[in-house]
Design an enzyme around this catalytic site. Structure first.
Site, mmCIF file in Angstrom:
data_model
loop_
_atom_site.group_PDB
_atom_site.id
_atom_site.type_symbol
_atom_site.label_atom_id
_atom_site.label_comp_id
_atom_site.label_asym_id
_atom_site.label_seq_id
_atom_site.Cartn_x
_atom_site.Cartn_y
_atom_site.Cartn_z
ATOM 1 N N GLU A 1 37.492 47.690 47.613
ATOM 2 C CA GLU A 1 37.360 48.681 46.544
ATOM 3 C C GLU A 1 36.441 49.781 47.066
ATOM 4 O OE1 GLU A 1 35.494 47.192 42.980
ATOM 5 O OE2 GLU A 1 35.896 49.023 41.848
ATOM 6 N N HIS B 1 37.118 40.749 45.945
ATOM 7 C CA HIS B 1 37.072 42.029 46.662
ATOM 8 C C HIS B 1 35.640 42.399 47.017
ATOM 9 C CE1 HIS B 1 36.511 43.398 42.419
ATOM 10 N NE2 HIS B 1 35.734 44.313 42.954
ATOM 11 N N HIS C 1 29.055 46.168 45.303
ATOM 12 C CA HIS C 1 29.169 44.823 44.750
ATOM 13 C C HIS C 1 30.236 44.008 45.460
ATOM 14 C CE1 HIS C 1 32.162 47.072 42.221
ATOM 15 N NE2 HIS C 1 32.881 45.982 42.388
HETATM 16 CO CO CO Z 1 34.830 45.744 41.631
#
Ligand code: CO
Length: 140
Positions: free
Chosen positions: A129, A80, A7
């Site tokens: 991430e 992110h 994502h």
């Molecule tokens: Co995230």
């Protein structure tokens, strides 16, 4: 070492406004129910895109790590990028070995699997991430 894009995290001062944007303007049809992770200071939903997701993140509480970002970016913005990895501890050790600054210990993220964050200063200006791939192979 990194696997698929899971994502893109987008911080927002208003989850309601962002949900409306993705649903009504961009035409997204699958948006998860909102959930909060008080320990991490976030409330979030995922917009399902088929090949990846957008994580819309609103601050939760007074110590939310998102608050500083929104001070600099009052309208919100891309926060992110999350890639899947097979094993979070292996990934963490590899990042450290390669000189990247890992922020904190692995912890359970929004998908219920362990995640780490890697400081943007070592990642070309992007907060990364890394998330352990869910066992079932699906994201939810
Ligand atoms: Co995230």
């Amino acid at each position: 070492m990194i696997g698929r894009l899971n994502h893109v995290g987008v911080a927002t001062p208003s989850l309601d406004d962002s949900i409306a944007l993705y649903r009504d303007v961009l035409g997204a049809t699958q948006i998860t129910e909102r959930r909060s992770l008080p320990a991490q200071g976030v409330t979030f939903v995922f917009v399902e895109l088929g090949n990846a997701q957008i994580e819309l993140i609103e601050p939760y509480g007074d110590n939310s790590p998102i608050l500083g970002f929104l001070e600099k970016n009052p309208k919100g913005g891309q926060h992110h990028v999350c890639f899947e990895v097979a094993d979070i501890h292996t990934a963490r050790d590899a990042m450290i070995e390669k000189g990247a600054k890992v922020l904190g210990e692995p912890r359970i993220g929004a998908h219920g699997t362990p995640v780490i964050f890697v400081h943007p200063k070592d990642m070309g200006g992007v907060l990364i991430e890394l998330m352990e791939t869910p066992r079932e192979g699906v994201h939810s």
